[in-house]
Scaffold this motif. Structure first.
Motif, mmCIF file in Angstrom:
data_model
loop_
_atom_site.group_PDB
_atom_site.id
_atom_site.type_symbol
_atom_site.label_atom_id
_atom_site.label_comp_id
_atom_site.label_asym_id
_atom_site.label_seq_id
_atom_site.Cartn_x
_atom_site.Cartn_y
_atom_site.Cartn_z
ATOM 1 N N GLU A 73 0.821 -1.208 0.000
ATOM 2 C CA GLU A 73 0.000 0.000 0.000
ATOM 3 C C GLU A 73 0.863 1.270 0.000
ATOM 4 O O GLU A 73 0.519 2.279 -0.623
ATOM 5 N N ALA A 74 1.991 1.219 0.706
ATOM 6 C CA ALA A 74 2.843 2.404 0.854
ATOM 7 C C ALA A 74 3.336 2.923 -0.495
ATOM 8 O O ALA A 74 3.705 4.081 -0.633
ATOM 9 N N MET A 125 -4.914 -3.750 -3.244
ATOM 10 C CA MET A 125 -5.770 -2.801 -2.523
ATOM 11 C C MET A 125 -7.144 -2.805 -3.180
ATOM 12 O O MET A 125 -7.280 -3.269 -4.300
ATOM 13 N N GLY A 185 -9.850 6.938 -3.360
ATOM 14 C CA GLY A 185 -9.896 7.917 -2.277
ATOM 15 C C GLY A 185 -8.557 8.591 -2.073
ATOM 16 O O GLY A 185 -8.470 9.795 -1.825
ATOM 17 N N VAL A 186 -7.502 7.810 -2.176
ATOM 18 C CA VAL A 186 -6.153 8.371 -2.028
ATOM 19 C C VAL A 186 -5.853 9.282 -3.221
ATOM 20 O O VAL A 186 -5.351 10.397 -3.068
ATOM 21 N N CYS A 242 1.526 3.077 -3.207
ATOM 22 C CA CYS A 242 0.430 3.399 -4.135
ATOM 23 C C CYS A 242 0.536 4.809 -4.727
ATOM 24 O O CYS A 242 0.234 5.011 -5.899
ATOM 25 N N ILE A 243 0.994 5.780 -3.926
ATOM 26 C CA ILE A 243 1.083 7.140 -4.458
ATOM 27 C C ILE A 243 2.199 7.207 -5.503
ATOM 28 O O ILE A 243 2.034 7.781 -6.585
ATOM 29 N N PHE A 283 -7.183 12.789 -3.148
ATOM 30 C CA PHE A 283 -6.757 13.613 -2.011
ATOM 31 C C PHE A 283 -5.583 14.513 -2.388
ATOM 32 O O PHE A 283 -5.435 15.615 -1.875
ATOM 33 N N TYR A 284 -4.737 14.061 -3.274
ATOM 34 C CA TYR A 284 -3.467 14.741 -3.525
ATOM 35 C C TYR A 284 -3.515 15.642 -4.762
ATOM 36 O O TYR A 284 -4.065 15.257 -5.791
ATOM 37 N N ASN A 285 -2.906 16.825 -4.613
ATOM 38 C CA ASN A 285 -2.960 17.838 -5.674
ATOM 39 C C ASN A 285 -2.245 17.437 -6.952
ATOM 40 O O ASN A 285 -2.595 17.885 -8.033
ATOM 41 N N ILE A 298 -1.751 14.474 -8.352
ATOM 42 C CA ILE A 298 -2.238 13.324 -9.123
ATOM 43 C C ILE A 298 -3.379 13.835 -9.999
ATOM 44 O O ILE A 298 -4.354 14.368 -9.488
#
Ligand SMILES: Cc1cc2nc3c(=O)[nH]c(=O)nc-3n(C[C@H](O)[C@H](O)[C@H](O)COP(=O)(O)O)c2cc1C
Ligand code: SF4
Ligand code: FES
Lengths: 426, 154
Positions: free
Chosen positions: B21-22, B52, B59-60, B24-25, B63-65, B67
């Motif tokens: 999971e770590a 996942m 959702g992840v 994924c970004i 959240f981030y600008n 992506i």
């Protein structure tokens, strides 16, 4: 005597990064050598405690004390982590970028020392995605440090080992909040975690984790190499060391300056930033980034350290000042700040996301000439809900600071917007 | 489907972290580097690779600008709208950009050359106003400088 500037004096003036060789010639990695040769981890913690180093990430927590919360010994949960917080997204703040681009090895050495002091196994540099140049320079410097034996197994032939990973984030203010940062590193949304447990006890993947700001960490090699007495002597106040101060807004020479802790706002703005631009007058300043209370003319002689700025009703924060002049609309400036906080709120607590969105709309209406007399009370009311204790993290109280102080010092400007049904600056 | 290159880059990241999971970004950023953005299909592919749920990864991702979940133009212009840039003339700069490119924030030019987005403080406040083009920093901007900078991105 010439002022000492340990954190910045070796940074090349041509915009290049200081090389490994240049850093070593300037005394770099001597702190690490000394620590590994003759100091226990506890002795490193003790030296930093005696130096009185306080966190430069905004909250001013004593660094040595934070490190002493990490469980030590052989039967503790592992791996333990240390993290350099290089997220730097607080509007008006630009000091960590300069420190990383100019002297990446200084941060790496500081982080290795933090790892040694807490006996950590893995170090992360958590850097925001937009800082591309700093990323490139840090990646190269980490590789150089490996080759030179400052990272990896048996560092400088001792039995201390450390891996260092550069983690490039994908952008969100909440990633800078230390438990939001931990969630971001684990691949989750950067919502904050409930505390306790605090990260030094249970942090990244539940393991003991220390998070420190970039500027905090770059102080450490110098403290260890030259000792706490020397370090205390750098300052003009009871908070020790030097500080990277900055100024932006309509001053003649915006920029950054490493000065003794406790230099006054007046000296920074007048001598270093060159005063206001021609034809403009000073009206106010956010002393330490977007989430600190405005100070005004009567505060110009306040020394910029943790204690004195707090006494004046604000916070040292990041020490990078944003200056408001007399031709810039204080309501517009407050509106811009609240827009930022409302947008970056993670949405977890009602007073934060709903309160900030409400405040944002009121301020936008005021700017557009649709303000109502009750709006000022409504805004003050919101600042009470945003105050410390009502929310999960410090974003909301931080957002309340510029708002409540703007209402206090620039009240007539708010009233004029409402009375004239327009922005007088437009 | 993830390409071989994308898969290899993601797997290289996996070696550095204790959980899948770590990564994924980073994985989404890798795909974005190759394709310009992260589609729903890519979210599903990455989620499958990292074991996942696609909903969690979605959702992840939102959240981030940095992506992008919508296609973007060849170059992404990100304009700082935070306080120091605002004081130094952000509004004028935005006006100039939207007029010149004939698009608003969140839009892409008809020739697919530029996407225009707002961004928070870029840590260049002493050289405000500032913007990023394809993550390259440009500072001390006025209308002329902006035109010059944009010319360099074809
Ligand atoms: C919303 C929010 C954003 C933050 N952003 C940062 C940041 O970008 N960099 C930073 O060092 N600290 C940031 N902090 C403070 C951290 O939570 C933490 O206190 C700090 O990294 C600890 O380091 P220090 O003790 O060395 O100052 C932020 C806090 C909050 C509430
Ligand atoms: S205070 Fe705001 S940002 Fe912090 S947890 Fe609550 S909603 Fe999220
Ligand atoms: S406010 Fe625009 S770069 Fe800092």
């Amino acid at each position: 005597m010439a002022q000492e500037k340990p954190l910045t004096e070796a940074i090349p003036l041509d915009g290049q990064a200081l090389s490994l060789r240049g850093y070593e010639q300037a005394g770099g990695y001597q702190g690490l050598r000394r620590a590994l040769r003759e100091m226990t981890p506890q002795a490193v913690q003790e030296e930093v405690k005696k130096a009185g180093l306080r966190g430069r990430g905004g909250a001013g927590f004593p660094t040595g004390m934070k490190w002493s919360f990490v469980p030590m010994g052989s039967d503790v949960p592992r791996p333990k982590y240390v993290i350099a917080n290089a997220d730097e997204m607080e509007p008006g703040t630009f000091k960590d970028r300069y420190l990383m681009e100019g002297n990446p090895h200084q941060l790496i050495e500081g982080l290795i020392l933090a790892a040694y002091a807490t006996q950590a196994d893995v170090a992360f540099i958590f850097i925001r995605g937009e800082y591309r140049l700093a990323q490139e320079r840090l990646a190269r410097a980490i590789a150089e440090a490996h080759t030179a034996g400052y990272l990896g197994k048996n560092i400088l032939k001792s039995d201390f080992a450390l891996e260092m990973i550069l983690h490039v984030s994908a952008g969100r203010y909440m990633c800078g909040e230390e438990t939001g940062l931990l969630n971001a590193l684990e691949g989750k949304r950067a919502n904050p975690r409930s505390k306790p447990p605090f990260p030094p006890v249970a942090g990244l993947w539940g393991k003991p984790t220390t998070v420190n700001n970039v500027e905090t960490l770059v102080n450490v090699p110098h403290i260890i190499a030259k000792g706490f007495t020397w370090y205390q002597g750098l300052s003009r106040s009871k908070d020790y060391g030097t500080k990277i101060y900055g100024a932006s807004g309509k001053v003649k020479r915006p920029g950054l300056w490493e000065l003794p802790m406790g230099t006054t706002i007046r000296e920074i703005l007048e001598e270093h930033a060159g005063g206001m631009r021609e034809g403009l007058r000073f009206r106010g300043v956010l002393p330490g980034g977007a989430s600190t209370d405005f100070l005004v003319e009567e505060h110009l002689d306040v020394p910029m350290d943790f204690l004195e700025v707090q006494k004046a009703g604000s916070r040292l924060g990041t020490g990078t000042m944003i200056v408001l002049d007399d031709r810039t609309c204080p309501v517009g400036m407050t509106s811009n700040l609240i827009h930022f906080f409302a947008q970056e709120s993670c949405g977890w607590c009602t007073p934060c996301w709903s309160g900030l969105n409400w405040a944002k709309q009121i301020l936008a209406a005021m700017e557009a000439g649709r303000g109502k007399p009750v709006d000022i009370d409504k805004l003050s009311f919101q600042t009470k809900f945003l105050a410390p204790g009502n929310t999960f993290c410090a974003l909301a109280p931080g957002a309340a600071e510029p708002l409540q102080s703007a209402l206090k010092y620039f009240r007539e400007d708010f009233e004029r917007h409402i009375r004239e049904q327009r922005c007088p600056w437009k | 489907m993830l390409t071989v290159a994308e898969r290899e880059e993601i797997e290289a990241e996996l070696a550095r972290y204790p959980t899948k999971e770590a990564v994924c970004i980073d994985a989404m950023k890798i795909v974005q580097r190759h394709r310009g953005w992260v589609s729903d299909e890519s979210v599903r592919d990455i989620a499958e690779l990292l074991e996942m749920s696609p909903a969690d990864l979605d959702g992840v991702s939102t959240f981030y600008n940095l992506i992008f979940r919508k296609p973007v133009g060849r170059h992404v212009v990100m304009v700082c709208n935070s306080v120091s840039c605002w004081i130094l003339g952000y509004e004028k700069m935005r006006e100039h950009l939207t007029k010149r490119l004939e698009i608003e924030f969140g839009e892409t030019t008809a020739d697919n050359r530029f996407t225009l987005l707002p961004i928070v403080c870029l840590g260049a406040c002493d050289h405000a106003p500032a913007m990023l083009v394809d993550n390259e920093l440009h500072t001390d901007l006025g209308p002329d400088r902006i035109d010059q900078v944009l010319e360099a991105y074809k």
